[in-house]
Write a protein that holds these residues in place. Structure first.
Motif, PDB file in Angstrom:
ATOM      1  N   LEU A  31       5.602  18.122  -3.022  1.00  0.00           N
ATOM      2  CA  LEU A  31       5.747  18.314  -1.582  1.00  0.00           C
ATOM      3  C   LEU A  31       4.982  17.236  -0.822  1.00  0.00           C
ATOM      4  N   TRP A  32       3.771  16.931  -1.260  1.00  0.00           N
ATOM      5  CA  TRP A  32       2.981  15.857  -0.642  1.00  0.00           C
ATOM      6  C   TRP A  32       3.720  14.522  -0.734  1.00  0.00           C
ATOM      7  N   LEU A  33       4.319  14.254  -1.876  1.00  0.00           N
ATOM      8  CA  LEU A  33       5.070  13.012  -2.037  1.00  0.00           C
ATOM      9  C   LEU A  33       6.198  12.925  -1.015  1.00  0.00           C
ATOM     10  N   ALA A  34       6.886  14.044  -0.780  1.00  0.00           N
ATOM     11  CA  ALA A  34       7.958  14.048   0.211  1.00  0.00           C
ATOM     12  C   ALA A  34       7.408  13.822   1.618  1.00  0.00           C
ATOM     13  N   VAL A  35       6.257  14.415   1.914  1.00  0.00           N
ATOM     14  CA  VAL A  35       5.653  14.276   3.250  1.00  0.00           C
ATOM     15  C   VAL A  35       5.204  12.844   3.509  1.00  0.00           C
ATOM     16  N   VAL A  36       4.629  12.181   2.501  1.00  0.00           N
ATOM     17  CA  VAL A  36       4.068  10.852   2.693  1.00  0.00           C
ATOM     18  C   VAL A  36       5.125   9.753   2.614  1.00  0.00           C
ATOM     19  N   TRP A  37       6.343  10.101   2.222  1.00  0.00           N
ATOM     20  CA  TRP A  37       7.360   9.077   1.964  1.00  0.00           C
ATOM     21  C   TRP A  37       7.633   8.212   3.191  1.00  0.00           C
TER      22      TRP A  37
ATOM     23  N   LEU B 280      -5.381  11.256 -22.370  1.00  0.00           N
ATOM     24  CA  LEU B 280      -4.453  10.419 -21.611  1.00  0.00           C
ATOM     25  C   LEU B 280      -4.140  11.036 -20.255  1.00  0.00           C
ATOM     26  N   LEU B 281      -3.936  12.341 -20.220  1.00  0.00           N
ATOM     27  CA  LEU B 281      -3.623  13.014 -18.961  1.00  0.00           C
ATOM     28  C   LEU B 281      -4.799  12.947 -17.983  1.00  0.00           C
ATOM     29  N   VAL B 282      -6.005  13.140 -18.478  1.00  0.00           N
ATOM     30  CA  VAL B 282      -7.192  13.030 -17.610  1.00  0.00           C
ATOM     31  C   VAL B 282      -7.306  11.614 -17.049  1.00  0.00           C
ATOM     32  N   PHE B 283      -7.055  10.616 -17.891  1.00  0.00           N
ATOM     33  CA  PHE B 283      -7.105   9.222 -17.451  1.00  0.00           C
ATOM     34  C   PHE B 283      -6.090   8.952 -16.344  1.00  0.00           C
ATOM     35  N   VAL B 284      -4.850   9.371 -16.532  1.00  0.00           N
ATOM     36  CA  VAL B 284      -3.805   9.105 -15.540  1.00  0.00           C
ATOM     37  C   VAL B 284      -4.114   9.839 -14.230  1.00  0.00           C
ATOM     38  N   PHE B 285      -4.638  11.057 -14.331  1.00  0.00           N
ATOM     39  CA  PHE B 285      -4.998  11.776 -13.108  1.00  0.00           C
ATOM     40  C   PHE B 285      -6.046  11.014 -12.312  1.00  0.00           C
ATOM     41  N   PHE B 286      -7.058  10.480 -13.002  1.00  0.00           N
ATOM     42  CA  PHE B 286      -8.114   9.775 -12.294  1.00  0.00           C
ATOM     43  C   PHE B 286      -7.611   8.480 -11.654  1.00  0.00           C
ATOM     44  N   VAL B 287      -6.640   7.849 -12.247  1.00  0.00           N
ATOM     45  CA  VAL B 287      -6.058   6.661 -11.618  1.00  0.00           C
ATOM     46  C   VAL B 287      -5.491   7.030 -10.249  1.00  0.00           C
ATOM     47  N   GLY B 288      -4.664   8.074 -10.230  1.00  0.00           N
ATOM     48  CA  GLY B 288      -4.076   8.491  -8.957  1.00  0.00           C
ATOM     49  C   GLY B 288      -5.105   9.030  -7.991  1.00  0.00           C
ATOM     50  N   PHE B 289      -6.024   9.865  -8.479  1.00  0.00           N
ATOM     51  CA  PHE B 289      -7.031  10.469  -7.605  1.00  0.00           C
ATOM     52  C   PHE B 289      -7.919   9.408  -6.960  1.00  0.00           C
ATOM     53  N   ASN B 290      -8.403   8.455  -7.734  1.00  0.00           N
ATOM     54  CA  ASN B 290      -9.308   7.442  -7.197  1.00  0.00           C
ATOM     55  C   ASN B 290      -8.618   6.565  -6.157  1.00  0.00           C
ATOM     56  N   ILE B 291      -7.342   6.254  -6.365  1.00  0.00           N
ATOM     57  CA  ILE B 291      -6.606   5.461  -5.381  1.00  0.00           C
ATOM     58  C   ILE B 291      -6.533   6.209  -4.049  1.00  0.00           C
ATOM     59  N   MET B 292      -6.175   7.479  -4.097  1.00  0.00           N
ATOM     60  CA  MET B 292      -6.041   8.244  -2.857  1.00  0.00           C
ATOM     61  C   MET B 292      -7.392   8.510  -2.204  1.00  0.00           C
ATOM     62  N   GLU B 293      -8.407   8.764  -3.001  1.00  0.00           N
ATOM     63  CA  GLU B 293      -9.726   9.072  -2.441  1.00  0.00           C
ATOM     64  C   GLU B 293     -10.328   7.869  -1.726  1.00  0.00           C
TER      65      GLU B 293
ATOM     66  N   LEU C 121       0.824  -1.206   0.000  1.00  0.00           N
ATOM     67  CA  LEU C 121       0.000   0.000   0.000  1.00  0.00           C
ATOM     68  C   LEU C 121       0.860   1.258   0.000  1.00  0.00           C
ATOM     69  N   GLY C 122       1.955   1.261   0.780  1.00  0.00           N
ATOM     70  CA  GLY C 122       2.815   2.436   0.815  1.00  0.00           C
ATOM     71  C   GLY C 122       3.356   2.796  -0.553  1.00  0.00           C
ATOM     72  N   LYS C 123       3.823   1.799  -1.295  1.00  0.00           N
ATOM     73  CA  LYS C 123       4.324   2.040  -2.643  1.00  0.00           C
ATOM     74  C   LYS C 123       3.204   2.524  -3.561  1.00  0.00           C
ATOM     75  N   LEU C 124       2.016   1.959  -3.388  1.00  0.00           N
ATOM     76  CA  LEU C 124       0.884   2.348  -4.219  1.00  0.00           C
ATOM     77  C   LEU C 124       0.532   3.813  -4.002  1.00  0.00           C
ATOM     78  N   LEU C 125       0.557   4.259  -2.742  1.00  0.00           N
ATOM     79  CA  LEU C 125       0.258   5.661  -2.458  1.00  0.00           C
ATOM     80  C   LEU C 125       1.280   6.586  -3.105  1.00  0.00           C
ATOM     81  N   ARG C 126       2.546   6.231  -3.004  1.00  0.00           N
ATOM     82  CA  ARG C 126       3.582   7.080  -3.588  1.00  0.00           C
ATOM     83  C   ARG C 126       3.470   7.129  -5.113  1.00  0.00           C
ATOM     84  N   VAL C 127       3.169   5.997  -5.736  1.00  0.00           N
ATOM     85  CA  VAL C 127       3.008   5.968  -7.186  1.00  0.00           C
ATOM     86  C   VAL C 127       1.820   6.826  -7.606  1.00  0.00           C
ATOM     87  N   ALA C 128       0.719   6.763  -6.845  1.00  0.00           N
ATOM     88  CA  ALA C 128      -0.472   7.544  -7.192  1.00  0.00           C
ATOM     89  C   ALA C 128      -0.181   9.037  -7.156  1.00  0.00           C
ATOM     90  N   ILE C 129       0.543   9.490  -6.127  1.00  0.00           N
ATOM     91  CA  ILE C 129       0.876  10.914  -6.028  1.00  0.00           C
ATOM     92  C   ILE C 129       1.818  11.315  -7.150  1.00  0.00           C
TER      93      ILE C 129
END
Length: 395
Positions: free
Chosen positions: A374-380, A301-314, A268-276
């Protein structure tokens, strides 16, 4: 889950879904349609109209959450839904952008997220609560996705005023769900709330999650100050934007389902970092689209990739809050989390409008990319709780 827990999870998730669908329906078209109101030529005022909802949410989330401890969860939830509906109908009748700001602010005063989350915690056992919270998180992500598909089509039929009227109607349907479908709430006990809040603000893991939900929703809202215009620039009329949103959203949910299998394997930790990281890359891609000629396929393509990351975090973060917070702090933890989520909405709308006004879309996307990094650095170094014992392990 028992049958009562399934009923509680489904009904409370549907309340979130109805309310958030109404909120999100205006998001994809707001920046374009609100410009038609008197005063709509001011990007800063436009951003305020979009984001003021989050400010009143942030101010009232904790007070209403605490009121639900004293007066009952259902009463506060119904009150909040009625206020949200009143604000929606006010916005539907607005004839100026200033009146729209007042309607949006009244919408935000119906701050029920903390009360709904607390009621869900009341009605579920510890061992199944994570699953219940994940269902709520997934319903919010789904409603955001549905709104991006449905909003352009509905806007072509009924306009922005009609979307706000539909939002108010959905809130009234939510009131019926509270009284008819949600199981009876247990007797409430008033805890030492001040001490609980101090503990929440001092908890390192919760602080990181609260910062994360703030950035997630600030970026989400500010992006849509510029994305619809980029799609128009790419040659897609605003009432046809669903042709990008529908495949992007649908494919992102399919891919997200596969990625969550990694969570069950302890990644899960790796998944969160990849999503961000994916969402940060999207901002740089949007910057590239601004600086060059926006293309329809790259935008999709950009909208699709954003939703992948957003949905994982949400879907993941609310569940992590409930797992990470001790039992006696859970209500306070969700109240603070939802407050930061609402504050992210406000800052994203207001600051997004200011950035577009002062520096243009390229400054906006540079800023959102920096916030995500910055969020990626905080969650690392975030320590994730074990599912069984509650101990934490490095992410």
């Amino acid at each position: 889950m028992t049958s009562s827990e399934r009923r509680a999870s489904a009904s409370l998730a549907s309340i979130f879904a109805l309310r958030m669908l109404g909120l999100f329906l205006v998001l994809p078209v707001f920046a374009l349609e609100a410009r038609k109101y008197p005063g709509g030529d001011d990007p800063a005022l436009l951003g305020l109209a979009m984001g003021i909802y989050g400010l009143t949410q942030a101010l009232l989330q904790l007070p209403l959450g605490m009121a639900s401890d004293r007066f009952g969860r259902k009463r506060i939830i119904v009150l909040g839904l009625l206020v949200f509906a009143a604000g929606s109908f006010w916005a539907a009748s607005a004839t100026t952008l200033e009146a729209l700001v007042w309607g949006r602010s009244l919408q935000g005063a119906g701050a029920i997220s903390a009360a709904v989350s607390a009621l869900l915690a009341d009605l579920t056992r510890d061992e199944v609560r994570t699953k219940a919270m994940a269902l709520v998180g997934a319903s919010i992500g789904l409603m955001f996705a549905v709104s991006l598909v449905a909003a352009p089509v509905l806007n072509a039929w009924v306009g922005l005023a009609g979307l706000f009227a539909l939002t108010g109607t959905l809130a009234l349907v939510g009131v019926l769900v509270v009284w008819r479908a949600v199981p009876a709430e247990p007797a409430q006990q008033v805890h030492q709330q001040r001490q609980g809040l101090r503990d929440v603000f001092r908890h390192p893991g919760l602080l990181r999650l609260n910062f994360g939900v703030f950035v997630l929703h600030a970026v989400q809202l500010s992006m849509w100050m510029a994305v619809p215009a980029l799609l128009v620039q790419a040659g897609l009329p605003k009432d046809m934007h669903w042709q990008v949103y529908l495949p992007a959203v649908g494919l992102s949910f399919i891919l997200m389902g596969g990625l969550f299998a990694l969570e069950r394997r302890g990644h899960l930790g790796k998944l969160l970092r990849v999503a961000i990281a994916l969402m940060a890359l999207v901002q740089m891609g949007l910057l590239w689209q601004v600086q060059g000629a926006a293309g329809l396929w790259p935008m999709g393509l950009l909208v699709f990739v954003f939703f992948v990351g957003f949905n994982i975090m949400e879907a993941s973060q609310p569940s992590l809050v409930t797992r990470m917070a001790p039992t006696q702090m859970r209500g306070a933890a969700m109240g603070v989390y939802n407050t930061l989520q609402s504050l992210g909405f406000f800052v994203g709308g207001g600051l997004g409008g200011l950035l577009v006004k002062s520096g243009g879309p390229h400054v906006l996307f540079l800023s959102t990319a920096a916030a995500l990094l910055l969020w990626l650095a905080v969650v690392w170094g975030l320590a994730l709780p074990e599912r069984s014992a509650g101990a934490a392990k490095p992410a």
